[in-house]
Design a protein around this motif. Structure first.
Motif, PDB file in Angstrom:
ATOM      1  N   GLN A 210      -7.317  -4.273  -5.631  1.00 21.49           N
ATOM      2  CA  GLN A 210      -7.371  -5.183  -4.489  1.00 21.49           C
ATOM      3  C   GLN A 210      -7.751  -4.402  -3.231  1.00 21.49           C
ATOM      4  O   GLN A 210      -7.472  -3.200  -3.112  1.00 21.49           O
ATOM      5  N   PRO A 211      -8.417  -5.056  -2.269  1.00 22.68           N
ATOM      6  CA  PRO A 211      -8.921  -4.328  -1.094  1.00 22.68           C
ATOM      7  C   PRO A 211      -7.838  -3.612  -0.288  1.00 22.68           C
ATOM      8  O   PRO A 211      -8.045  -2.494   0.170  1.00 22.68           O
ATOM      9  N   ASP A 212      -6.678  -4.243  -0.116  1.00 23.22           N
ATOM     10  CA  ASP A 212      -5.626  -3.642   0.692  1.00 23.22           C
ATOM     11  C   ASP A 212      -4.711  -2.802  -0.189  1.00 23.22           C
ATOM     12  O   ASP A 212      -3.826  -3.311  -0.864  1.00 23.22           O
ATOM     13  N   GLN A 213      -4.928  -1.485  -0.179  1.00 26.48           N
ATOM     14  CA  GLN A 213      -4.144  -0.571  -0.994  1.00 26.48           C
ATOM     15  C   GLN A 213      -3.051   0.133  -0.181  1.00 26.48           C
ATOM     16  O   GLN A 213      -2.490   1.132  -0.623  1.00 26.48           O
ATOM     17  N   SER A 214      -2.749  -0.403   0.999  1.00 25.57           N
ATOM     18  CA  SER A 214      -1.646   0.143   1.778  1.00 25.57           C
ATOM     19  C   SER A 214      -0.319  -0.212   1.119  1.00 25.57           C
ATOM     20  O   SER A 214      -0.256  -1.111   0.267  1.00 25.57           O
TER      21      SER A 214
END
Length: 253
Positions: A210-214
């Motif tokens: 997924q784009p948000d890997q924070s």
């Protein structure tokens, strides 16, 4: 002649790149056929194995068919981008069976798979730099996830060859087997994955890309995913099997 041979082994679909006369280097038509085969397998099988016919898994893009025409080059890259996007974000798990070698685009295809099984005699190279090109087929995305950014930079800039033992040590390969045994081992791994909960497999694959890997992004995504899975029939079967002390049957739920 088909560029991709399709074979079903139970719930596993084996896709074999079949251009051994050019070491399975892929031109535009081959890429389009591979894309179609991957999409069909994602609909019709529970797990996928990608391998190559002959002595090499895949030597990369077919250099003879490369064009300096920007429109032609863009079309080739659009298709190969669609291929790796399908590999990374599709519903079904993929296992690469590498014999002989995986170079350039071939390495990128393998690196995009969930699990890579390789013969001990296999060799690998990013190879793009050898002809003055930067990586494509998502290699600048998939390789850092496997080996880290520092090692990726070194491999991309030098395009040096590395053997299967090093590939396993740095994370390009998960499983080493005797030469000639990669396909059967990959099918065995894929069969195990095919017997797992399909929604779980899809969920894990999506979390990892997924784009948000924070931290906060993943915590939120994990919570949303877990709530969805907890309400589904696969978890109900898994819980019942645990309480009844029997193996779960996820394939008929």
């Amino acid at each position: 002649m088909s560029a991709v041979v399709v074979e079903d082994r139970g719930p596993v679909r084996v896709l074999t790149l079949d251009r051994p006369d050019r070491r399975n280097a892929l031109d535009l038509d081959d890429r389009l056929e591979l894309l179609d085969a991957l999409k069909a397998a994602d609909r019709e099988a529970r797990a996928i194995v990608l391998t190559g016919a002959g002595s090499v898994f895949c030597a990369g893009g077919d250099i003879r068919s490369m064009s300096q025409d920007p429109e032609v080059a863009r079309r080739r890259l659009e298709v190969v981008n669609a291929v790796v996007r399908q590999v990374v974000t599709g519903e079904r798990p993929l296992v690469a069976a590498v014999e002989g070698g995986a170079y350039g685009l071939g390495l990128a295809l393998a690196a995009a798979c969930d699990v890579v099984v390789a013969g001990r005699g296999a060799t690998f190279s990013t190879s793009f730099a050898k002809i003055g090109l930067a990586p494509d087929t998502g290699l600048s995305y998939t390789l850092p996830l496997r080996v880290g950014r520092g090692r990726t930079r070194e491999l991309l800039l030098t395009a040096r060859a590395f053997d299967a033992a090093e590939a396993e040590r740095i994370g390009v390969v998960e499983t080493l087997v005797d030469d000639g045994a990669a396909l059967d081992a990959a099918v065995a791994t894929a069969t195990t994955l095919a017997g797992m909960s399909a929604p779980m497999v899809t969920a894990v694959r999506r979390l990892l890309v997924q784009p948000d890997q924070s931290l906060e992004g993943l915590l939120a995504a994990e919570a949303d995913t877990q709530v969805e899975l907890l309400g589904g029939p696969q978890f109900a079967e898994g819980r019942a099997a645990f309480l009844e002390r029997r193996p779960p049957d996820f394939t008929h739920v």
